[in-house]
Design a protein around this motif. Structure first.
Motif, PDB file in Angstrom:
ATOM      1  N   GLY A 188       0.821  -1.204   0.000  1.00  0.00           N
ATOM      2  CA  GLY A 188       0.000   0.000   0.000  1.00  0.00           C
ATOM      3  C   GLY A 188       0.854   1.251   0.000  1.00  0.00           C
ATOM      4  O   GLY A 188       0.544   2.238  -0.678  1.00  0.00           O
ATOM      5  N   GLY A 189       1.941   1.226   0.767  1.00  0.00           N
ATOM      6  CA  GLY A 189       2.864   2.359   0.786  1.00  0.00           C
ATOM      7  C   GLY A 189       3.537   2.568  -0.557  1.00  0.00           C
ATOM      8  O   GLY A 189       3.644   3.708  -1.036  1.00  0.00           O
ATOM      9  N   ILE A 190       3.983   1.486  -1.154  1.00  0.00           N
ATOM     10  CA  ILE A 190       4.607   1.582  -2.485  1.00  0.00           C
ATOM     11  C   ILE A 190       3.586   2.124  -3.486  1.00  0.00           C
ATOM     12  O   ILE A 190       3.906   3.004  -4.296  1.00  0.00           O
ATOM     13  CB  ILE A 190       5.158   0.209  -2.926  1.00  0.00           C
ATOM     14  CG1 ILE A 190       6.344  -0.182  -2.047  1.00  0.00           C
ATOM     15  CG2 ILE A 190       5.541   0.220  -4.402  1.00  0.00           C
ATOM     16  CD1 ILE A 190       6.795  -1.620  -2.212  1.00  0.00           C
ATOM     17  N   ALA A 191       2.360   1.634  -3.417  1.00  0.00           N
ATOM     18  CA  ALA A 191       1.309   2.093  -4.329  1.00  0.00           C
ATOM     19  C   ALA A 191       1.022   3.581  -4.129  1.00  0.00           C
ATOM     20  O   ALA A 191       0.789   4.315  -5.104  1.00  0.00           O
ATOM     21  CB  ALA A 191       0.039   1.277  -4.130  1.00  0.00           C
ATOM     22  N   TRP A 240      -1.434  11.288  -1.564  1.00  0.00           N
ATOM     23  CA  TRP A 240      -1.107   9.867  -1.669  1.00  0.00           C
ATOM     24  C   TRP A 240       0.385   9.602  -1.526  1.00  0.00           C
ATOM     25  O   TRP A 240       0.781   8.536  -1.044  1.00  0.00           O
ATOM     26  CB  TRP A 240      -1.705   9.277  -2.942  1.00  0.00           C
ATOM     27  CG  TRP A 240      -3.193   9.292  -2.812  1.00  0.00           C
ATOM     28  CD1 TRP A 240      -4.077  10.080  -3.481  1.00  0.00           C
ATOM     29  CD2 TRP A 240      -3.966   8.541  -1.865  1.00  0.00           C
ATOM     30  NE1 TRP A 240      -5.351   9.848  -3.014  1.00  0.00           N
ATOM     31  CE2 TRP A 240      -5.312   8.913  -2.031  1.00  0.00           C
ATOM     32  CE3 TRP A 240      -3.656   7.596  -0.896  1.00  0.00           C
ATOM     33  CZ2 TRP A 240      -6.343   8.363  -1.265  1.00  0.00           C
ATOM     34  CZ3 TRP A 240      -4.680   7.047  -0.132  1.00  0.00           C
ATOM     35  CH2 TRP A 240      -6.002   7.434  -0.327  1.00  0.00           C
ATOM     36  N   GLY A 241       1.219  10.556  -1.889  1.00  0.00           N
ATOM     37  CA  GLY A 241       2.646  10.408  -1.616  1.00  0.00           C
ATOM     38  C   GLY A 241       2.923  10.422  -0.125  1.00  0.00           C
ATOM     39  O   GLY A 241       3.706   9.617   0.389  1.00  0.00           O
ATOM     40  N   SER A 242       2.250  11.323   0.593  1.00  0.00           N
ATOM     41  CA  SER A 242       2.404  11.397   2.045  1.00  0.00           C
ATOM     42  C   SER A 242       1.911  10.126   2.719  1.00  0.00           C
ATOM     43  O   SER A 242       2.562   9.592   3.627  1.00  0.00           O
ATOM     44  CB  SER A 242       1.648  12.595   2.602  1.00  0.00           C
ATOM     45  OG  SER A 242       2.156  13.781   2.081  1.00  0.00           O
ATOM     46  N   VAL A 243       0.760   9.644   2.287  1.00  0.00           N
ATOM     47  CA  VAL A 243       0.223   8.399   2.852  1.00  0.00           C
ATOM     48  C   VAL A 243       1.161   7.240   2.537  1.00  0.00           C
ATOM     49  O   VAL A 243       1.447   6.405   3.402  1.00  0.00           O
ATOM     50  CB  VAL A 243      -1.204   8.131   2.331  1.00  0.00           C
ATOM     51  CG1 VAL A 243      -1.657   6.713   2.652  1.00  0.00           C
ATOM     52  CG2 VAL A 243      -2.181   9.146   2.910  1.00  0.00           C
ATOM     53  N   GLY A 244       1.666   7.198   1.307  1.00  0.00           N
ATOM     54  CA  GLY A 244       2.580   6.120   0.928  1.00  0.00           C
ATOM     55  C   GLY A 244       3.842   6.108   1.764  1.00  0.00           C
ATOM     56  O   GLY A 244       4.264   5.061   2.273  1.00  0.00           O
ATOM     57  N   VAL A 245       4.441   7.280   1.952  1.00  0.00           N
ATOM     58  CA  VAL A 245       5.659   7.371   2.772  1.00  0.00           C
ATOM     59  C   VAL A 245       5.346   7.003   4.222  1.00  0.00           C
ATOM     60  O   VAL A 245       6.123   6.301   4.882  1.00  0.00           O
ATOM     61  CB  VAL A 245       6.280   8.780   2.661  1.00  0.00           C
ATOM     62  CG1 VAL A 245       7.357   8.995   3.703  1.00  0.00           C
ATOM     63  CG2 VAL A 245       6.831   8.994   1.257  1.00  0.00           C
ATOM     64  N   ALA A 246       4.201   7.458   4.728  1.00  0.00           N
ATOM     65  CA  ALA A 246       3.829   7.133   6.114  1.00  0.00           C
ATOM     66  C   ALA A 246       3.622   5.623   6.282  1.00  0.00           C
ATOM     67  O   ALA A 246       4.029   5.048   7.296  1.00  0.00           O
ATOM     68  CB  ALA A 246       2.564   7.884   6.513  1.00  0.00           C
ATOM     69  N   LEU A 247       3.013   4.987   5.299  1.00  0.00           N
ATOM     70  CA  LEU A 247       2.828   3.539   5.384  1.00  0.00           C
ATOM     71  C   LEU A 247       4.164   2.811   5.311  1.00  0.00           C
ATOM     72  O   LEU A 247       4.386   1.839   6.036  1.00  0.00           O
ATOM     73  CB  LEU A 247       1.899   3.042   4.266  1.00  0.00           C
ATOM     74  CG  LEU A 247       0.419   3.367   4.409  1.00  0.00           C
ATOM     75  CD1 LEU A 247      -0.338   2.991   3.140  1.00  0.00           C
ATOM     76  CD2 LEU A 247      -0.187   2.665   5.612  1.00  0.00           C
TER      77      LEU A 247
END
Length: 189
Positions: A8-11, A166-173
């Motif tokens: 999910g983070g990579i996505a 979505w970049g922020s969410v991806g990095v956080a995941l």
């Protein structure tokens, strides 16, 4: 970290890159009502890939939070609505690509409505659950509706705001560590 959370983070990071690319493509060759150029189809293909990556990022958010007491049914509903909203927009984008012109606008607007409610609900639940940084929840709440109004100022502003989200969410995941986040989440408020 669960592999679903990692994927999910990579996505999320991939979705951000694709959304930035779509914003650039839209500025180079703005999309018209009829798709008559390779640039139009390239833009739509990149946007479609971004929507699919976002759906995978939403699944990563759900995998991270699922089973946690502060996530509950509302979190599941928020994730499902956000996922379904992006899925509707992805299907409409695919149909429009096949037809060669923008079509099914009422269906796309319905998908955007489902997405709006779902992302606000998911953002509130992320703020409540405290497993991701607070700004991920805040961005989920404001990025989509703010993007609509920002498009009046700059044609690709919505794509850039969604890329930030979505970049922020991806990095956080991707940067989430089980032990550290679990201790923070269990501390009293």
């Amino acid at each position: 970290m669960s592999s679903k959370v990692r994927w999910g983070g990579i996505a999320g990071v991939v979705a951000a890159a694709l959304l930035i690319l779509s914003a650039i493509l839209n500025q180079v060759s703005p999309i018209q009502a009829t798709y008559d150029s390779a640039a139009s189809y390239l833009y739509l293909a990149v946007a479609l890939a971004a929507y699919i990556a976002v759906m995978l990022a939403v699944l990563g958010i759900h995998a991270l939070h699922n089973g946690r007491p502060r996530y509950g049914r509302l979190g599941t509903v928020g994730s499902a609505m956000t996922f379904v909203g992006y899925a509707i927009i992805a299907v409409v984008t695919t149909i429009s690509m096949v037809q060669g012109h923008a079509s099914l606008l009422p269906v796309r607007l319905a998908g955007a409505g489902v997405l709006l409610v779902g992302s606000v609900l998911l953002g509130v639940i992320i703020l409540r659950a405290r497993l991701l940084p607070w700004w991920c929840g805040l961005l989920l709440i404001v990025a989509f509706p703010l993007g609509h109004f920002a498009n009046a100022i700059f044609g690709a502003a919505e794509n850039l705001l969604l890329a930030l989200l979505w970049g922020s969410v991806g990095v956080a995941l991707l940067s989430r560590r089980e032990g550290v986040a679990d201790r923070v989440a269990t501390q009293p408020a």
